[in-house]
Design a protein around this motif. Structure first.
Motif, PDB file in Angstrom:
ATOM      1  N   THR A  48       0.849  -1.196   0.000  1.00 48.43           N
ATOM      2  CA  THR A  48       0.000   0.000   0.000  1.00 48.43           C
ATOM      3  C   THR A  48       0.883   1.243   0.000  1.00 48.43           C
ATOM      4  OG1 THR A  48      -0.110  -0.078   2.421  1.00 48.43           O
ATOM      5  CG2 THR A  48      -1.881  -1.160   1.197  1.00 48.43           C
ATOM      6  N   PRO A  49       0.387   2.351  -0.595  1.00 49.04           N
ATOM      7  CA  PRO A  49       1.175   3.591  -0.625  1.00 49.04           C
ATOM      8  C   PRO A  49       1.582   4.029   0.779  1.00 49.04           C
ATOM      9  CG  PRO A  49      -0.701   3.747  -2.103  1.00 49.04           C
ATOM     10  CD  PRO A  49      -0.898   2.488  -1.309  1.00 49.04           C
ATOM     11  N   ALA A  50       2.737   4.682   0.874  1.00 44.48           N
ATOM     12  CA  ALA A  50       3.244   5.120   2.173  1.00 44.48           C
ATOM     13  C   ALA A  50       3.695   6.573   2.070  1.00 44.48           C
ATOM     14  CB  ALA A  50       4.419   4.244   2.617  1.00 44.48           C
ATOM     15  N   SER A  51       3.633   7.263   3.186  1.00 48.62           N
ATOM     16  CA  SER A  51       4.093   8.647   3.227  1.00 48.62           C
ATOM     17  C   SER A  51       5.614   8.673   3.246  1.00 48.62           C
ATOM     18  CB  SER A  51       3.555   9.347   4.476  1.00 48.62           C
ATOM     19  OG  SER A  51       4.178   8.818   5.639  1.00 48.62           O
ATOM     20  N   VAL A  52       6.170   9.788   2.808  1.00 53.94           N
ATOM     21  CA  VAL A  52       7.616   9.949   2.840  1.00 53.94           C
ATOM     22  C   VAL A  52       8.125   9.892   4.274  1.00 53.94           C
ATOM     23  CG1 VAL A  52       9.491  11.580   2.418  1.00 53.94           C
ATOM     24  CG2 VAL A  52       7.750  11.226   0.680  1.00 53.94           C
ATOM     25  N   GLU A  53       7.343  10.425   5.197  1.00 55.73           N
ATOM     26  CA  GLU A  53       7.767  10.429   6.596  1.00 55.73           C
ATOM     27  C   GLU A  53       7.922   9.003   7.130  1.00 55.73           C
ATOM     28  OE1 GLU A  53       6.445  14.244   5.434  1.00 55.73           O
ATOM     29  OE2 GLU A  53       5.357  12.321   5.329  1.00 55.73           O
ATOM     30  N   ASP A  54       6.963   8.137   6.807  1.00 57.77           N
ATOM     31  CA  ASP A  54       7.060   6.741   7.264  1.00 57.77           C
ATOM     32  C   ASP A  54       8.230   6.019   6.605  1.00 57.77           C
ATOM     33  OD1 ASP A  54       4.899   7.037   8.931  1.00 57.77           O
ATOM     34  OD2 ASP A  54       3.452   6.161   7.524  1.00 57.77           O
ATOM     35  N   LEU A  55       8.413   6.278   5.313  1.00 58.60           N
ATOM     36  CA  LEU A  55       9.532   5.641   4.612  1.00 58.60           C
ATOM     37  C   LEU A  55      10.864   6.140   5.160  1.00 58.60           C
ATOM     38  CD1 LEU A  55       8.256   5.697   0.912  1.00 58.60           C
ATOM     39  CD2 LEU A  55       8.598   3.676   2.350  1.00 58.60           C
ATOM     40  N   ALA A  56      10.941   7.436   5.426  1.00 62.17           N
ATOM     41  CA  ALA A  56      12.179   8.012   5.941  1.00 62.17           C
ATOM     42  C   ALA A  56      12.534   7.410   7.296  1.00 62.17           C
ATOM     43  CB  ALA A  56      12.050   9.528   6.053  1.00 62.17           C
ATOM     44  N   GLU A  57      11.531   7.196   8.125  1.00 62.72           N
ATOM     45  CA  GLU A  57      11.785   6.573   9.424  1.00 62.72           C
ATOM     46  C   GLU A  57      12.281   5.144   9.251  1.00 62.72           C
ATOM     47  OE1 GLU A  57       9.500   5.613  13.674  1.00 62.72           O
ATOM     48  OE2 GLU A  57       8.434   6.625  12.044  1.00 62.72           O
ATOM     49  N   ALA A  58      11.693   4.430   8.291  1.00 58.78           N
ATOM     50  CA  ALA A  58      12.057   3.030   8.078  1.00 58.78           C
ATOM     51  C   ALA A  58      13.481   2.873   7.563  1.00 58.78           C
ATOM     52  CB  ALA A  58      11.075   2.374   7.107  1.00 58.78           C
ATOM     53  N   VAL A  59      13.927   3.814   6.738  1.00 55.58           N
ATOM     54  CA  VAL A  59      15.267   3.676   6.143  1.00 55.58           C
ATOM     55  C   VAL A  59      16.285   4.625   6.771  1.00 55.58           C
ATOM     56  CG1 VAL A  59      14.264   2.904   3.968  1.00 55.58           C
ATOM     57  CG2 VAL A  59      14.855   5.324   4.244  1.00 55.58           C
ATOM     58  N   ARG A  60      15.865   5.336   7.823  1.00 60.61           N
ATOM     59  CA  ARG A  60      16.747   6.257   8.550  1.00 60.61           C
ATOM     60  C   ARG A  60      17.302   7.327   7.612  1.00 60.61           C
ATOM     61  NH1 ARG A  60      18.555   1.322  10.279  1.00 60.61           N
ATOM     62  NH2 ARG A  60      20.636   1.626   9.379  1.00 60.61           N
ATOM     63  N   ALA A  61      16.378   8.054   6.992  1.00 64.52           N
ATOM     64  CA  ALA A  61      16.750   9.135   6.078  1.00 64.52           C
ATOM     65  C   ALA A  61      16.000  10.409   6.459  1.00 64.52           C
ATOM     66  CB  ALA A  61      16.434   8.756   4.634  1.00 64.52           C
ATOM     67  N   GLU A  62      16.430  11.515   5.906  1.00 61.55           N
ATOM     68  CA  GLU A  62      15.780  12.801   6.134  1.00 61.55           C
ATOM     69  C   GLU A  62      14.598  12.913   5.178  1.00 61.55           C
ATOM     70  OE1 GLU A  62      14.528  16.517   6.772  1.00 61.55           O
ATOM     71  OE2 GLU A  62      15.234  15.986   4.774  1.00 61.55           O
ATOM     72  N   PRO A  63      13.375  13.165   5.662  1.00 61.23           N
ATOM     73  CA  PRO A  63      12.189  13.119   4.801  1.00 61.23           C
ATOM     74  C   PRO A  63      12.243  14.043   3.586  1.00 61.23           C
ATOM     75  CG  PRO A  63      11.532  13.144   7.106  1.00 61.23           C
ATOM     76  CD  PRO A  63      13.015  13.386   7.081  1.00 61.23           C
ATOM     77  N   ARG A  64      12.726  15.270   3.757  1.00 60.44           N
ATOM     78  CA  ARG A  64      12.700  16.205   2.630  1.00 60.44           C
ATOM     79  C   ARG A  64      13.607  15.742   1.493  1.00 60.44           C
ATOM     80  NH1 ARG A  64      14.103  21.596   5.800  1.00 60.44           N
ATOM     81  NH2 ARG A  64      15.418  20.041   6.828  1.00 60.44           N
ATOM     82  N   THR A  65      14.788  15.250   1.829  1.00 59.28           N
ATOM     83  CA  THR A  65      15.692  14.798   0.768  1.00 59.28           C
ATOM     84  C   THR A  65      15.257  13.451   0.196  1.00 59.28           C
ATOM     85  OG1 THR A  65      17.160  14.057   2.547  1.00 59.28           O
ATOM     86  CG2 THR A  65      17.729  16.112   1.407  1.00 59.28           C
ATOM     87  N   LEU A  66      14.618  12.622   1.021  1.00 58.82           N
ATOM     88  CA  LEU A  66      14.088  11.368   0.493  1.00 58.82           C
ATOM     89  C   LEU A  66      12.988  11.639  -0.528  1.00 58.82           C
ATOM     90  CD1 LEU A  66      14.035   8.287   0.459  1.00 58.82           C
ATOM     91  CD2 LEU A  66      12.397   8.367   2.369  1.00 58.82           C
ATOM     92  N   ARG A  67      12.140  12.650  -0.255  1.00 58.74           N
ATOM     93  CA  ARG A  67      11.107  12.998  -1.236  1.00 58.74           C
ATOM     94  C   ARG A  67      11.745  13.437  -2.556  1.00 58.74           C
ATOM     95  NH1 ARG A  67       5.834  14.187  -1.093  1.00 58.74           N
ATOM     96  NH2 ARG A  67       5.766  14.289   1.192  1.00 58.74           N
ATOM     97  N   ARG A  68      12.808  14.190  -2.487  1.00 61.67           N
ATOM     98  CA  ARG A  68      13.481  14.621  -3.716  1.00 61.67           C
ATOM     99  C   ARG A  68      14.015  13.408  -4.498  1.00 61.67           C
ATOM    100  NH1 ARG A  68      17.494  19.076  -1.313  1.00 61.67           N
ATOM    101  NH2 ARG A  68      18.291  19.105  -3.466  1.00 61.67           N
ATOM    102  N   LEU A  69      14.586  12.450  -3.775  1.00 56.13           N
ATOM    103  CA  LEU A  69      15.082  11.231  -4.433  1.00 56.13           C
ATOM    104  C   LEU A  69      13.935  10.466  -5.082  1.00 56.13           C
ATOM    105  CD1 LEU A  69      17.391   9.149  -4.944  1.00 56.13           C
ATOM    106  CD2 LEU A  69      16.716   8.097  -2.763  1.00 56.13           C
TER     107      LEU A  69
END
Length: 348
Positions: A48-69
């Motif tokens: 199911t679709p996931a928010s950038v914030e949840d994905l960032a927490e899961a992969v230990r990344a910064e949400p704003r830069t993960l969204r750019r990626l």
């Protein structure tokens, strides 16, 4: 009435000036794929679709830069950005999952290993001289460097080759009719996935795997002592460019005739010397004049030039080398979208 913004898409056929701009930024796309694979974003994203914030927490990344990626990848069809700002899988992004049966995660990592960024800028030099540049950059040949100086890259290489072999092994087994053969030899066969698939398909068949000591030491468990196919399999450590101490009804050589011409000539000469008259020799290779996969195979061809001075083949160049080795070339058949099989026989 509520309106919803459509999912962001990219013009599939941009005008030439924009297309050229996209191409010269190709390194950015490759780097983005590598970053997503190393971060494990595809593994973190479920069905199911996931928010950038949840994905960032899961992969230990910064949400704003993960969204750019993710946005950069979504423009290429890798992940999908939804109207609500969440991200979902696409067919391509699922291939970056390690648990996907068709996973290309390690192949994506292999094609973007650190050494590749050092040699690609020297492509003009390789084209000018006709030889590889890897030794000039790193002070030693490619495989010694990989195995002795870059263990992490060697691990990625081995995983990538295992993935590729497993995925094509069944296609090879589906293609080859070995009903009349009693024995098969997989020359330079890596860990033996093709051989294992052939033995599973033909219960009366016996097989031999030949490859370098460091490779066959990790042979498919089905072929090793205690494995389900061990009673019908031999595993031999050796270099096919030096000697092939195996007699068989059928010899299979898959993706090993793309080194320098001398190595290719020596390997084929050794097959010719080992084989009995009438034996079959099946050579399986990517082709640079193979239309369905030309963007991939021509890129791999250039990378081979850079790292080992090797080359992918055209139908014509492959037929020439097989004929020069004294083999009688017969039918040429597609194995799948990116491999072709050259059916040859050893003359009487």
């Amino acid at each position: 009435m509520t309106t919803v913004d459509p999912v962001r898409t990219v013009d599939p056929a941009p005008p030439p000036p924009m297309r050229l701009r996209e191409l010269v930024f190709g390194a950015a796309c490759a780097a983005a794929v590598r970053a997503a694979a190393r971060l494990g974003v595809a593994d973190a994203l479920q069905d199911t679709p996931a928010s950038v914030e949840d994905l960032a927490e899961a992969v230990r990344a910064e949400p704003r830069t993960l969204r750019r990626l993710l946005r950069a990848l979504a423009c290429q069809g890798i992940f999908e950005e939804r109207p609500d700002g969440t991200f979902a899988h696409t067919e391509m992004s699922r291939l970056l999952r390690e648990d996907d049966p068709h996973s290309l995660r390690y192949i994506a990592l292999w094609c973007t290993e650190p050494w590749t960024w050092d040699v690609w800028p020297k492509l003009d030099e390789a084209v000018r001289t006709g030889g590889g540049v890897f030794e000039d950059v790193y002070g030693r040949e490619f495989f010694p460097y990989l195995n002795e100086d870059a263990p992490e890259s060697a691990y990625v290489f081995n995983r990538a080759m295992t993935t590729s072999s497993r995925q094509s092994a069944q296609d090879v087994a589906d293609l080859l009719d070995l009903a009349d053969a009693a024995s098969v030899a997989d020359i330079g066969g890596g860990q033996g996935h093709v051989l294992a698939s052939l033995l599973e398909r033909h219960p009366a068949l016996e097989g031999t795997l030949l490859d370098l000591p460091g490779v066959v030491g990790n042979a498919d468990p089905r072929l090793r002592e205690g494995g389900s196919l061990a009673s019908r399999a031999r595993v031999i450590a050796g270099d096919c460019r030096e000697d092939i101490p195996v007699q068989a009804d059928v010899y299979v050589l898959k993706n090993i005739l793309e080194w320098d011409d001398d190595s290719t000539r020596r390997a084929l000469a050794n097959v010719r010397g080992a084989a009995r008259p009438g034996a079959r020799v099946v050579v399986i290779e990517n082709l640079v004049d193979d239309t369905p996969s030309m963007r991939f195979t021509t890129a791999m061809d250039l990378l081979l030039l850079l790292n080992v001075g090797g080359a992918k083949h055209t139908r014509e160049s492959m037929v020439e080398r097989l004929a020069d080795a004294g083999l009688v070339v017969g039918e040429i058949r597609p194995v799948n979208a990116y491999l072709h099989a050259f059916e040859c026989t050893v003359p009487s």
